[in-house]
Design an enzyme around this catalytic site. Structure first.
Site: not given
Ligand code: AMP
Length: 271
Positions: A26, A33, A146, A181
């Site tokens: 996102m 990421h 997640d 995050s």
């Molecule tokens: P998001 O942009 O928050 O929807 O996350 C995109 C992907 O990155 C998802 O698969 C999350 O689980 C992963 N993700 C988010 N934060 C972390 C983190 N701190 N370490 C590893 N992967 C992450």
């Protein structure tokens, strides 16, 4: 690096590519990421990163509007990483086609975040199902941060016999223990420190409770966390990752799952 805003152009480009490693995001990219993207680049083929803040997975409009966005910075990071393909769909582009597969929502969707964020996982699966149908990736990279999301996506892929392998990636943390995050951008310094205290508290508790896992009093945990400065706790629960049930004996491997608020910012983690 090629950037696509239209699914038709994207489909045209990838029609001849056999192995696509897909990293859905996102945006508001951070080291979490980046670790997923770097991992995907170790696989044969091309990496495709999507950036889309999916309104359907937000149960509150205000939360959707406040979600941190910085496309310019994201594209700089992706360029630096030499990512092959970027997909930046509009709402219309991604939602204006009929999907073949119906969403499969496993019963685990009713637990944890499913309780406090009504419709969230349906929204997540709706968009992921669309991406999978459009991109047909060989691999999809998801973070264990997640856990519930990656579990439900894996179940959907299995149930609908989709030919994509899920690669689960470790959580990347700041030096103070807080998981990277996008939502951390909405924390002030004091809140960031409280978040760190929460993680340290949970790590410590995890070590201590192993021997009395059967008679835990989660009420005390909540009280302690509120005293650390947490505004609200949606849940704090212990789960065996294999059985998805609360562990009963000290021999079982378990994780502590938490969703908590620091003022208006909601953070989730598992330790
Ligand atoms: P998001 O942009 O928050 O929807 O996350 C995109 C992907 O990155 C998802 O698969 C999350 O689980 C992963 N993700 C988010 N934060 C972390 C983190 N701190 N370490 C590893 N992967 C992450």
């Amino acid at each position: 690096m090629k950037i696509f805003k239209s699914k038709h152009k994207l489909k045209e480009e990838i029609s001849n590519i056999k192995n696509i490693s897909f990293v859905p995001t996102m945006g508001g990219l951070h080291k979490g990421h980046i670790s997923l993207i770097k991992k995907s680049q170790n696989f044969k083929g091309k990496t495709l990163v999507s950036i889309f803040v999916n309104p359907k997975q937000f149960n509150e409009k205000k939360d959707f509007l406040n979600y941190p966005r910085d496309l310019k910075k994201d594209l700089k990071i992706l360029k630096h990483l030499k990512v092959d393909l970027i997909y930046l769909p509009s709402l219309k582009d991604i939602f204006s086609f009929k999907v073949k597969n119906k969403i499969f929502l496993d019963k685990f969707s009713k637990k944890l975040c499913g309780r406090s964020r009504k419709g969230h996982f349906k929204g997540v699966l709706n968009i992921v199902n669309r991406f999978l149908e459009l991109i047909k990736p060989k691999y999809i990279f998801l973070g264990i941060k997640d856990f519930q999301q990656s579990h439900l996506i894996s179940k959907h892929i299995l149930k609908r016999k989709i030919n994509t392998k899920v690669i689960i990636c470790n959580t990347i943390r700041e030096k103070n223990g807080v998981a990277y995050s996008t939502r951390n951008n909405n924390l002030n310094n004091n809140q960031f420190k409280i978040a760190s205290k929460v993680i340290k508290y949970l790590k410590n508790k995890k070590r201590l409770v192993k021997n009395k896992i059967s008679n835990l009093n989660l009420y005390d945990f909540k009280k302690d966390l509120m005293n650390l400065g947490v505004t609200k706790i949606d849940y704090i629960e212990f789960y065996n990752l294999k059985t998805l049930k609360r562990p009963k004996s000290k021999k079982e491997n378990f994780k502590i799952f938490i969703a908590f608020y620091l003022n208006k910012t909601r953070l989730i983690d598992n330790i």
